[in-house]
Design a protein around this motif. Structure first.
Motif, PDB file in Angstrom:
ATOM      1  N   MET A 128       0.820  -1.197   0.000  1.00  0.00           N
ATOM      2  CA  MET A 128       0.000   0.000   0.000  1.00  0.00           C
ATOM      3  C   MET A 128       0.865   1.263   0.000  1.00  0.00           C
ATOM      4  N   GLU A 129       1.901   1.257   0.846  1.00  0.00           N
ATOM      5  CA  GLU A 129       2.752   2.437   0.910  1.00  0.00           C
ATOM      6  C   GLU A 129       3.449   2.681  -0.414  1.00  0.00           C
ATOM      7  N   TYR A 130       3.917   1.621  -1.075  1.00  0.00           N
ATOM      8  CA  TYR A 130       4.635   1.757  -2.336  1.00  0.00           C
ATOM      9  C   TYR A 130       3.731   2.347  -3.412  1.00  0.00           C
ATOM     10  N   ALA A 131       2.492   1.892  -3.490  1.00  0.00           N
ATOM     11  CA  ALA A 131       1.553   2.395  -4.498  1.00  0.00           C
ATOM     12  C   ALA A 131       1.238   3.866  -4.257  1.00  0.00           C
ATOM     13  N   GLU A 132       1.072   4.254  -2.987  1.00  0.00           N
ATOM     14  CA  GLU A 132       0.762   5.652  -2.714  1.00  0.00           C
ATOM     15  C   GLU A 132       1.967   6.545  -2.984  1.00  0.00           C
ATOM     16  N   GLN A 133       3.167   6.022  -2.733  1.00  0.00           N
ATOM     17  CA  GLN A 133       4.357   6.796  -3.002  1.00  0.00           C
ATOM     18  C   GLN A 133       4.530   7.001  -4.499  1.00  0.00           C
ATOM     19  N   ASP A 134       4.259   5.975  -5.293  1.00  0.00           N
ATOM     20  CA  ASP A 134       4.408   6.064  -6.736  1.00  0.00           C
ATOM     21  C   ASP A 134       3.329   6.929  -7.377  1.00  0.00           C
ATOM     22  N   ALA A 135       2.226   7.147  -6.700  1.00  0.00           N
ATOM     23  CA  ALA A 135       1.140   7.934  -7.283  1.00  0.00           C
ATOM     24  C   ALA A 135       1.562   9.365  -7.546  1.00  0.00           C
ATOM     25  N   ASP A 136       2.501   9.895  -6.780  1.00  0.00           N
ATOM     26  CA  ASP A 136       2.946  11.273  -6.964  1.00  0.00           C
ATOM     27  C   ASP A 136       4.120  11.374  -7.932  1.00  0.00           C
ATOM     28  N   ALA A 137       4.691  10.258  -8.348  1.00  0.00           N
ATOM     29  CA  ALA A 137       5.879  10.272  -9.201  1.00  0.00           C
ATOM     30  C   ALA A 137       5.656  10.956 -10.548  1.00  0.00           C
ATOM     31  N   PRO A 138       4.545  10.725 -11.268  1.00  0.00           N
ATOM     32  CA  PRO A 138       4.366  11.430 -12.543  1.00  0.00           C
ATOM     33  C   PRO A 138       4.306  12.950 -12.384  1.00  0.00           C
ATOM     34  N   ASP A 139       3.676  13.449 -11.312  1.00  0.00           N
ATOM     35  CA  ASP A 139       3.634  14.892 -11.090  1.00  0.00           C
ATOM     36  C   ASP A 139       5.024  15.440 -10.849  1.00  0.00           C
ATOM     37  N   SER A 140       5.806  14.735 -10.058  1.00  0.00           N
ATOM     38  CA  SER A 140       7.170  15.176  -9.790  1.00  0.00           C
ATOM     39  C   SER A 140       7.996  15.171 -11.069  1.00  0.00           C
ATOM     40  N   TRP A 141       7.804  14.151 -11.895  1.00  0.00           N
ATOM     41  CA  TRP A 141       8.530  14.061 -13.166  1.00  0.00           C
ATOM     42  C   TRP A 141       8.127  15.208 -14.083  1.00  0.00           C
ATOM     43  N   ARG A 142       6.832  15.476 -14.195  1.00  0.00           N
ATOM     44  CA  ARG A 142       6.347  16.584 -15.031  1.00  0.00           C
ATOM     45  C   ARG A 142       6.882  17.918 -14.531  1.00  0.00           C
ATOM     46  N   GLN A 143       6.910  18.085 -13.224  1.00  0.00           N
ATOM     47  CA  GLN A 143       7.400  19.321 -12.643  1.00  0.00           C
ATOM     48  C   GLN A 143       8.893  19.495 -12.944  1.00  0.00           C
ATOM     49  N   SER A 144       9.656  18.431 -12.834  1.00  0.00           N
ATOM     50  CA  SER A 144      11.093  18.509 -13.127  1.00  0.00           C
ATOM     51  C   SER A 144      11.341  18.832 -14.592  1.00  0.00           C
ATOM     52  N   VAL A 145      10.600  18.200 -15.480  1.00  0.00           N
ATOM     53  CA  VAL A 145      10.756  18.466 -16.915  1.00  0.00           C
ATOM     54  C   VAL A 145      10.350  19.896 -17.240  1.00  0.00           C
ATOM     55  N   ALA A 146       9.253  20.358 -16.658  1.00  0.00           N
ATOM     56  CA  ALA A 146       8.804  21.736 -16.911  1.00  0.00           C
ATOM     57  C   ALA A 146       9.832  22.744 -16.405  1.00  0.00           C
ATOM     58  N   ASN A 147      10.415  22.486 -15.234  1.00  0.00           N
ATOM     59  CA  ASN A 147      11.434  23.404 -14.716  1.00  0.00           C
ATOM     60  C   ASN A 147      12.674  23.399 -15.596  1.00  0.00           C
ATOM     61  N   PHE A 148      13.080  22.230 -16.080  1.00  0.00           N
ATOM     62  CA  PHE A 148      14.242  22.154 -16.962  1.00  0.00           C
ATOM     63  C   PHE A 148      13.972  22.892 -18.267  1.00  0.00           C
ATOM     64  N   LEU A 149      12.802  22.690 -18.856  1.00  0.00           N
ATOM     65  CA  LEU A 149      12.470  23.373 -20.109  1.00  0.00           C
ATOM     66  C   LEU A 149      12.354  24.883 -19.904  1.00  0.00           C
ATOM     67  N   ALA A 150      11.841  25.299 -18.756  1.00  0.00           N
ATOM     68  CA  ALA A 150      11.774  26.737 -18.465  1.00  0.00           C
ATOM     69  C   ALA A 150      13.175  27.324 -18.379  1.00  0.00           C
ATOM     70  N   LEU A 151      14.085  26.615 -17.726  1.00  0.00           N
ATOM     71  CA  LEU A 151      15.461  27.092 -17.634  1.00  0.00           C
ATOM     72  C   LEU A 151      16.113  27.119 -19.013  1.00  0.00           C
ATOM     73  N   PHE A 152      15.883  26.086 -19.808  1.00  0.00           N
ATOM     74  CA  PHE A 152      16.453  25.994 -21.149  1.00  0.00           C
ATOM     75  C   PHE A 152      15.947  27.124 -22.039  1.00  0.00           C
ATOM     76  N   THR A 153      14.649  27.376 -22.040  1.00  0.00           N
ATOM     77  CA  THR A 153      14.099  28.413 -22.916  1.00  0.00           C
ATOM     78  C   THR A 153      14.442  29.814 -22.420  1.00  0.00           C
TER      79      THR A 153
END
Length: 138
Positions: A1-26
């Motif tokens: 249960m803990e593993y599934a709940e922890q992984d549920a936030d992973a796509p948001d964190s990934w999207r946030q990291s990519v968006a921050n990198f692209l913002a810095l790049f542009t």
């Protein structure tokens, strides 16, 4: 249960990291296309800009399309701001102890503010330097 709940936030964190990198790049692209030639012209004169453009000829098309570059960078920074500062669920952070989320959040906010600062500097050199120089008679 803990593993599934922890992984549920992973796509948001990934999207946030990519968006921050692209913002810095542009936002860095705004410095290259617009701030660098303007600052060089203001500090060293026109011959330095001619030398720069002869060494790096792709700066000319970038400078001719600076509105599109600033629009794209502004949109990426806005997306980054939305993903960085929106309210998030804290389930994954409370399960993991919270330290990793605090460190990641500080890093992502720092990356966002760095991008916004670079964007502001680029915007000043692209659009604000000439009116300021005219105001002071330079």
């Amino acid at each position: 249960m803990e593993y599934a709940e922890q992984d549920a936030d992973a796509p948001d964190s990934w999207r946030q990291s990519v968006a921050n990198f692209l913002a810095l790049f542009t936002s860095t692209g705004t410095l290259i296309c617009c701030a660098l030639p303007s600052a060089l012209a203001a500090l060293a004169g026109g011959s330095a800009v001619v030398s720069l453009i002869s060494a790096v000829p792709w700066l000319v098309p970038l400078s001719q399309n600076k509105e599109w570059i600033f629009l794209g960078a502004g949109l990426m920074i806005a997306l980054s701001a939305f993903l960085t500062f929106r309210p998030k669920g804290t389930v994954a952070c409370t399960i993991a102890g919270g330290e990793g989320c605090r460190v990641a959040s500080r890093f992502q906010k720092g990356l966002f503010w760095l991008s916004a600062g670079i964007y502001g500097i680029g915007g000043f050199f692209a659009y604000g330097l000439l009116p300021v120089m005219r105001l002071f008679g330079a």
